[in-house]
Write a protein that holds these residues in place. Structure first.
Motif, short mmCIF file in Angstrom:
data_model
loop_
_atom_site.label_atom_id
_atom_site.label_comp_id
_atom_site.label_asym_id
_atom_site.label_seq_id
_atom_site.Cartn_x
_atom_site.Cartn_y
_atom_site.Cartn_z
N LEU A 130 0.81 -1.21 0.00
CA LEU A 130 0.00 0.00 0.00
C LEU A 130 0.85 1.27 0.00
O LEU A 130 0.31 2.37 -0.02
CB LEU A 130 -0.96 0.00 1.19
CG LEU A 130 -1.90 -1.21 1.29
CD1 LEU A 130 -2.87 -1.05 2.45
CD2 LEU A 130 -2.67 -1.46 0.01
N ALA A 131 2.19 1.11 0.02
CA ALA A 131 3.06 2.30 0.02
C ALA A 131 2.82 3.09 -1.26
O ALA A 131 2.66 2.51 -2.34
CB ALA A 131 4.51 1.87 0.11
N GLU A 132 2.78 4.42 -1.10
CA GLU A 132 2.45 5.23 -2.28
C GLU A 132 3.63 5.37 -3.23
O GLU A 132 3.46 5.54 -4.43
CB GLU A 132 1.96 6.60 -1.83
CG GLU A 132 0.47 6.57 -1.55
CD GLU A 132 0.05 7.61 -0.53
OE1 GLU A 132 0.67 8.69 -0.52
OE2 GLU A 132 -0.87 7.32 0.26
N ASP A 133 4.84 5.28 -2.67
CA ASP A 133 6.02 5.51 -3.50
C ASP A 133 6.94 4.30 -3.42
O ASP A 133 7.46 3.97 -2.35
CB ASP A 133 6.73 6.77 -3.00
CG ASP A 133 8.02 7.04 -3.76
OD1 ASP A 133 8.27 6.32 -4.77
OD2 ASP A 133 8.76 7.95 -3.36
N ASP A 134 7.16 3.62 -4.55
CA ASP A 134 7.98 2.42 -4.60
C ASP A 134 9.45 2.69 -4.29
O ASP A 134 10.21 1.77 -4.02
CB ASP A 134 7.90 1.78 -5.98
CG ASP A 134 6.69 0.87 -6.09
OD1 ASP A 134 5.97 0.75 -5.08
OD2 ASP A 134 6.48 0.28 -7.16
N GLU A 135 9.85 3.95 -4.39
CA GLU A 135 11.27 4.29 -4.20
C GLU A 135 11.59 4.68 -2.77
O GLU A 135 12.73 4.95 -2.42
CB GLU A 135 11.65 5.46 -5.13
CG GLU A 135 11.62 5.10 -6.61
CD GLU A 135 12.47 3.85 -6.90
OE1 GLU A 135 13.60 3.77 -6.39
OE2 GLU A 135 11.97 2.95 -7.61
N MET A 136 10.56 4.73 -1.93
CA MET A 136 10.77 5.13 -0.54
C MET A 136 11.64 4.08 0.17
O MET A 136 11.45 2.89 -0.03
CB MET A 136 9.43 5.24 0.17
CG MET A 136 9.57 6.08 1.41
SD MET A 136 8.06 6.62 2.19
CE MET A 136 6.86 6.83 0.97
#
Lengths: 457, 457
Positions: free
Chosen positions: B190-196
């Motif tokens: 559910l993370a909005e940013d895959d690069e986080m």
């Protein structure tokens, strides 16, 4: 744990009276909802709403679920309508249902009036299922997938809709609400080909429970299969919800507590021990105490009937407590083992004769060991050491024969009654200690006087 | 369920004797490992290896884990070395440890000799932890992530290494084996940013258990926090394994069974009821029976001491069973509730006086209700209806006063002893029914004769 939380509660109260709200918030957000609820229970009641309003929306709802019903009621009464609306709609459906079941009617009305129409509909649906059924503990928030979706599409759907699902790890594949199969996130993530349709990787041999399945049976299925969740279907095999492992754990604990209470001659309690009022405790306990006191009329009558024999051989009276005690303990040992095995689904009625045969052999071993030890004790300790001259070899023989026979009866009856109770649809747990003891007390006295009559008179 | 499996077992046996191996395999692979194990238990022992060899490797290992120890031993003896190697290395570490703990020494040696060096090392590590500790029930197969990984990299790592992990849904973030935080697959998906980076989305306030934490405490934490798994750390906070919810469920069930057995005066059993031999049952039960029989010496001595009084008022004897029974039942009610609350972590020793005060009030209510009912019963049923003229108003008064006092003593002692036992490090469950009964039996007789002396003589 307790000591630690008390200190935290003190610190927080000090901080609040110094109006250091940001600090309090910073402390609370590092914590787990269960722990916050635990700390809140230590605070003064009128401070509670201040603390509660400091929590972020989601954490507030999660903490609320973990609080005790009194505190929940207090909070709801302190909430404005908009605060209540926000909180209620943040809850999972099954938690909302639990809350409603605990609250008084006027609070329930307020909660339902603030719930979104969709949530209200789902709550009402679950409330319609019988108490202790799978339907009553399920949640309607699960991830459903279509058989034609690819693995990639399925993952996308989970990412899009997963946020307010109780679990995303087991997803259910349905067509027209009929349950076709299940697929886990593990299957999806480990799938070699992202383009593969779900229908090809799903498990089609799904083990489901019915809305009317008893919650104890559901809990047993969890401990048998080690699944995270079971789908709940209606009579037409249409999927209506899921039961998750955490609900099953609560059920397991509650059912074990209920069994233990019944086995000790108490009505199952609604609340934890400390939260039960004195009157509740009294109410739960007095029924069996009364019943057993009145049933002691039989033992009284038997003793009165043999008064002449007892007056002639007063020494016989001294062994009544020992014989009744040994009988009662023997019977409760076997009844409790059988009741527990029935609860865990380890025994079926078809094992009846196997159980009886096992108990006969066990009781013969116990009976012989006890009789021999008892004979030794009577002669060497009571007669020779303590100098009780009334104890003759004949008296000792009467006592020991009675003991062996009582142990035999007690163990066999103790094992049979719970199985018979289950067969006719009663809860086997009521056939434990108090009930068995009453029967065994009566039987042991009858055997005692019969043997005494035969040998001594 | 039982009936259904018996039929399947019959069908399978017929199919095997007709050498229709493919059909048998087709049937078995649709089933769940627990169900296959259940069906295998119904088969003739010498057929078992044939059936087992028909299962695909993974299903075979999963089924093996679900089988009873006897059957497992039989299978291992039938396996060739290469078959055994394949099966053992397919097991999760915690299941391999469970297996080794159940098998006789020569079988253990063979299992370890076939295990891969890595698995053997892990097994030996877990075996080193004390029995019933978190270390002894944990598994070392968890997903660990680095704090600098991005969400995408983390998902990739799970996809690459997740296959033989016990759970992939909770992943642990470590640096030099020190536990820094945890992240769930739900958070990742559910993370909005895959690069986080993982370090930014991980939960750092991790609740962990120590390798030496008692397994009962671990199970309580599961029911408190509703987590899928807890990380297990050593004294230096280095992560060594995880305990998963399914192990916690087994622990909860076993601990409840153990409590119930202890509370009924039995040593906790190693096996289920049907699998316990008669001698085992005898061994588990005879200790308390003997102890309680010998402790009945006190009641015997008291009665002997008051023989003259009893000879003068023989009617007093008739009420001994009722008084002792009511006392015993009252005491076991309160002791059992306190023991259960202690087991579930609902009570602490600091609640001691609160509990005592609750029991005093409850017992006053019970005592008054029982005495009034008993007085009515003695006068209206026993004296007037059944015509027992020996019952006078004075005798009835003696009996009822004794009853009220006995209930008071029994309930207060019943609640105090388990808490004191816990305080000094004993299992509170031994302070239940049989133990309490022995004390209460003695006390109730002393009170009875003291009151009788005062009023009647």
């Amino acid at each position: 744990m307790a000591e630690y939380s008390v200190t935290i509660a003190g610190t927080l109260t000090t901080l609040i009276s110094e109006r250091k709200y940001t600090t309090v918030r910073d402390i609370l957000v590092t914590m787990n909802p269960s722990d916050i609820a635990y700390i809140f229970a230590e605070l003064e009641e009128d401070r509670l709403p201040i603390f509660f309003r400091l929590l972020p929306k989601e954490l507030a709802a999660e903490t609320f679920v973990e609080m005790e019903p009194d505190a929940q009621e207090l909070m709801i009464r302190a909430f404005s309508d908009s605060e209540l609306r926000e909180m209620v709609n943040e809850l999972y459906v099954d938690d909302a249902v639990d809350l409603i079941e605990e609250m008084p009617a006027n609070v329930v009305k307020r909660i339902l009036s603030q719930a979104d129409p969709q949530l209200r509909k789902e709550i009402n649906e679950i409330l319609r299922y019988p108490e202790n059924s799978a339907g009553s503990i399920m949640t309607t928030e699960y991830v459903s997938l279509r058989p034609a979706m690819t693995v990639e599409e399925a993952i996308l759907r989970i990412r899009r809709t997963g946020y307010d699902k109780e679990t995303i790890y087991t997803c259910y594949v349905t067509r027209d609400r009929t349950l076709l199969g299940l697929v886990t996130v593990k299957d999806l993530l480990l799938a070699e080909d992202d383009e593969m349709p779900i229908s090809e990787i799903m498990e089609t041999n799904v083990i489901s429970v019915n809305t009317h399945t008893d919650q104890e049976e559901v809990a047993q299925m969890f401990s048998k299969y080690n699944f995270l969740a079971f789908p709940v279907v209606d009579a037409e095999y249409r999927m209506v919800g899921i039961v998750t492992f955490d609900d099953a754990m609560d059920v397991m604990e509650d059912e074990a507590t209920e069994d233990i209470e019944l086995m000790s001659g108490m009505m199952p309690s609604e609340n934890t021990y400390l939260r039960s009022s004195v009157f509740e405790l009294f109410k739960n306990r007095i029924f069996w105490l009364m019943l057993m006191m009145f049933s002691a009329t039989f033992t009284g009558m038997i003793i009165t009937g043999f008064e002449d024999a007892l007056a002639a051989q007063v020494v016989l009276t001294a062994f009544i407590p020992m014989l009744m005690g040994t009988g009662g303990n023997s019977g409760s040992q076997s009844s409790v083992m059988v009741i527990r095995a029935l609860s865990l689904g380890e025994l079926e009625f078809s094992d009846f004769w196997r159980v009886v045969w096992k108990e006969i052999r066990t009781s013969v071993l116990c009976g012989i060991a006890l009789s021999v030890a008892c004979f030794g004790k009577l002669i060497f300790i009571d007669k020779l050491l303590l100098g009780n001259t009334e104890i003759t070899y004949l008296v000792a023989t009467v006592v020991c024969i009675t003991m062996a026979l009582t142990v035999l009866f007690a163990k066999v009856i103790g094992a049979m009654l719970p199985m018979l109770a289950k067969k006719i649809g009663l809860d086997p747990a009521v056939m434990a200690s108090p009930f068995i003891t009453t029967i065994v007390d009566t039987l042991s006295l009858l055997v005692y006087f019969a043997v005494a009559n035969l040998i001594l008179l």
